[in-house]
Design an enzyme around this catalytic site. Sequence first.
Site, PDB file in Angstrom:
ATOM      1  N   GLY A  84       0.822  -1.217   0.000  1.00 22.42           N
ATOM      2  CA  GLY A  84       0.000   0.000   0.000  1.00 22.42           C
ATOM      3  C   GLY A  84       0.850   1.260   0.000  1.00 22.42           C
TER       4      GLY A  84
ATOM      5  N   SER B 293       1.444   3.260  -2.480  1.00 18.24           N
ATOM      6  CA  SER B 293       1.140   4.220  -3.559  1.00 18.24           C
ATOM      7  C   SER B 293       0.651   5.564  -3.032  1.00 18.24           C
ATOM      8  CB  SER B 293       0.076   3.626  -4.499  1.00 18.24           C
ATOM      9  OG  SER B 293      -1.143   3.467  -3.805  1.00 18.24           O
ATOM     10  N   ARG B 294       0.109   5.581  -1.821  1.00 19.48           N
ATOM     11  CA  ARG B 294      -0.455   6.838  -1.285  1.00 19.48           C
ATOM     12  C   ARG B 294      -0.645   6.712   0.227  1.00 19.48           C
ATOM     13  NH1 ARG B 294      -6.150   5.055  -1.590  1.00 19.48           N
ATOM     14  NH2 ARG B 294      -6.195   3.497  -3.226  1.00 19.48           N
TER      15      ARG B 294
ATOM     16  N   TYR C 149     -14.069  -4.669   9.239  1.00 23.56           N
ATOM     17  CA  TYR C 149     -12.790  -3.967   9.444  1.00 23.56           C
ATOM     18  C   TYR C 149     -12.251  -4.235  10.850  1.00 23.56           C
ATOM     19  CZ  TYR C 149      -9.475  -0.003   9.290  1.00 23.56           C
ATOM     20  OH  TYR C 149      -8.361   0.797   9.305  1.00 23.56           O
TER      21      TYR C 149
HETATM   22  N1  LIG Z   1      -6.504   6.664   7.349  1.00 24.49           N
HETATM   23  C1  LIG Z   1      -6.772   6.375   8.596  1.00 24.49           C
HETATM   24  O1  LIG Z   1      -7.365   7.177   9.333  1.00 24.49           O
HETATM   25  C2  LIG Z   1      -6.352   5.063   9.183  1.00 24.49           C
HETATM   26  C3  LIG Z   1      -6.546   4.853  10.550  1.00 24.49           C
HETATM   27  C4  LIG Z   1      -6.174   3.638  11.112  1.00 24.49           C
HETATM   28  C5  LIG Z   1      -5.602   2.652  10.327  1.00 24.49           C
HETATM   29  N2  LIG Z   1      -5.432   2.887   8.992  1.00 24.49           N
HETATM   30  C6  LIG Z   1      -4.834   1.811   8.207  1.00 24.49           C
HETATM   31  O2  LIG Z   1      -3.638   2.307   7.625  1.00 24.49           O
HETATM   32  C7  LIG Z   1      -3.407   1.645   6.378  1.00 24.49           C
HETATM   33  C8  LIG Z   1      -3.214   2.684   5.286  1.00 24.49           C
HETATM   34  O3  LIG Z   1      -4.365   3.508   5.262  1.00 24.49           O
HETATM   35  P1  LIG Z   1      -4.482   4.785   4.306  1.00 24.49           P
HETATM   36  O4  LIG Z   1      -5.467   5.683   4.947  1.00 24.49           O
HETATM   37  O5  LIG Z   1      -3.137   5.281   3.948  1.00 24.49           O
HETATM   38  O6  LIG Z   1      -5.192   4.091   3.049  1.00 24.49           O
HETATM   39  P2  LIG Z   1      -5.416   4.598   1.554  1.00 24.49           P
HETATM   40  O7  LIG Z   1      -5.017   6.027   1.401  1.00 24.49           O
HETATM   41  O8  LIG Z   1      -6.799   4.183   1.174  1.00 24.49           O
HETATM   42  O9  LIG Z   1      -4.362   3.673   0.765  1.00 24.49           O
HETATM   43  C9  LIG Z   1      -4.569   2.288   0.765  1.00 24.49           C
HETATM   44  C10 LIG Z   1      -3.371   1.611   0.141  1.00 24.49           C
HETATM   45  O10 LIG Z   1      -3.635   0.187   0.146  1.00 24.49           O
HETATM   46  C11 LIG Z   1      -3.471  -0.305  -1.166  1.00 24.49           C
HETATM   47  N3  LIG Z   1      -4.357  -1.429  -1.448  1.00 24.49           N
HETATM   48  C12 LIG Z   1      -5.686  -1.503  -1.242  1.00 24.49           C
HETATM   49  N4  LIG Z   1      -6.147  -2.688  -1.706  1.00 24.49           N
HETATM   50  C13 LIG Z   1      -5.075  -3.350  -2.208  1.00 24.49           C
HETATM   51  C14 LIG Z   1      -4.901  -4.602  -2.839  1.00 24.49           C
HETATM   52  N5  LIG Z   1      -5.924  -5.418  -3.089  1.00 24.49           N
HETATM   53  N6  LIG Z   1      -3.656  -4.977  -3.220  1.00 24.49           N
HETATM   54  C15 LIG Z   1      -2.604  -4.158  -3.026  1.00 24.49           C
HETATM   55  N7  LIG Z   1      -2.700  -2.950  -2.447  1.00 24.49           N
HETATM   56  C16 LIG Z   1      -3.928  -2.558  -2.043  1.00 24.49           C
HETATM   57  C17 LIG Z   1      -3.809   0.876  -2.068  1.00 24.49           C
HETATM   58  O11 LIG Z   1      -3.241   0.643  -3.339  1.00 24.49           O
HETATM   59  P3  LIG Z   1      -3.890   1.235  -4.705  1.00 24.49           P
HETATM   60  O12 LIG Z   1      -3.221   2.563  -4.917  1.00 24.49           O
HETATM   61  O13 LIG Z   1      -3.550   0.210  -5.734  1.00 24.49           O
HETATM   62  O14 LIG Z   1      -5.365   1.377  -4.485  1.00 24.49           O
HETATM   63  C18 LIG Z   1      -3.168   2.028  -1.308  1.00 24.49           C
HETATM   64  O15 LIG Z   1      -1.782   2.092  -1.587  1.00 24.49           O
HETATM   65  C19 LIG Z   1      -4.619   0.735   6.154  1.00 24.49           C
HETATM   66  O16 LIG Z   1      -4.321  -0.569   6.581  1.00 24.49           O
HETATM   67  C20 LIG Z   1      -5.688   1.346   7.050  1.00 24.49           C
HETATM   68  O17 LIG Z   1      -6.643   0.404   7.443  1.00 24.49           O
HETATM   69  C21 LIG Z   1      -5.784   4.061   8.401  1.00 24.49           C
END
Ligand SMILES: NC(=O)c1ccc[n+]([C@@H]2O[C@H](COP(=O)([O-])OP(=O)(O)OC[C@H]3O[C@@H](n4cnc5c(N)ncnc54)[C@H](OP(=O)(O)O)[C@@H]3O)[C@@H](O)[C@H]2O)c1
Length: 223
Positions: free
Chosen positions: A10, A12-13, A129
């Site tokens: 993950g 990419s962003r 989740y």
């Molecule tokens: N944001 C929050 O507030 C928060 C809070 C607690 C925990 N988290 C956790 O932190 C982590 C990152 O969150 P984020 O907010 O940075 O998420 P995000 O911006 O939605 O980015 C998700 C990343 O996961 C990748 N991904 C999703 N499905 C995939 C798949 N099938 N195969 C390979 N890569 C995949 C995406 O790749 P693509 O570019 O290909 O889509 C992207 O790089 C997650 O595990 C999330 O549950 C986030």
Amino acid sequence: MHKHKALVTGGSRGIGAEIAIALRCGGVEVITPSRSELDLLDPVSIDRYIEAHHDDGIDILVNNAGINPIAALEAVSAEDWARTLQVNLTAPFRLIQGFSPGMKSAGWGRVVNVSSIWAVASKGGRASYSSAKSGLIGLTRTTALELAPHGVLVNAVCPGYVETELTRANNTPEQLAAIRGTIPVGRLAQPEEIARFVAFLCSTDNTYLVGQALVIDGGFTCQ
Ligand SMILES: NC(=O)c1ccc[n+]([C@@H]2O[C@H](COP(=O)([O-])OP(=O)(O)OC[C@H]3O[C@@H](n4cnc5c(N)ncnc54)[C@H](OP(=O)(O)O)[C@@H]3O)[C@@H](O)[C@H]2O)c1
């Protein structure tokens, strides 16, 4: 000096992109496979990736990628449940299984699983989740116990609300404003604040933190 090599899912962003930057700043070589190279929804893609790269000297694994489809209990589809467990829990399990033998042979490794505050608390609409992220903490503890004797330290981080696309997709601007008011520090986290902490856990500076699920949430869950 030996250069460590990290696989960050993950990347990419969002949080994953910042973890890659933080690790590179610390001198680590970082691989962030695109979804076409490693699709965590697809067990065959995961197996192929492990087969192709298990001998590449990867000694840091950050299981960061995650999905969070929100639905009330009665509306959770079997497909969404399965997808969420596959990406957030089964894929990390397979990657640890696939890359830890190389770390054990090297006598050094670090694994960080990105869980969530919705593993230590929960919120409506998060049945799949919260279940997956709670399971990830169980996986963290077991693998930490099995791998620590080999110099491989496994931990989880549990971020609170972070300013990323995922958070913006799951909350309206009005909801985000209300959420800010519930966080003791008065704001959401920036992805780099989570990334710096993950980079520490992945580093040689972390020598004794093992098997923990560390909450980083601006004080949200201590209320
Ligand atoms: N944001 C929050 O507030 C928060 C809070 C607690 C925990 N988290 C956790 O932190 C982590 C990152 O969150 P984020 O907010 O940075 O998420 P995000 O911006 O939605 O980015 C998700 C990343 O996961 C990748 N991904 C999703 N499905 C995939 C798949 N099938 N195969 C390979 N890569 C995949 C995406 O790749 P693509 O570019 O290909 O889509 C992207 O790089 C997650 O595990 C999330 O549950 C986030």
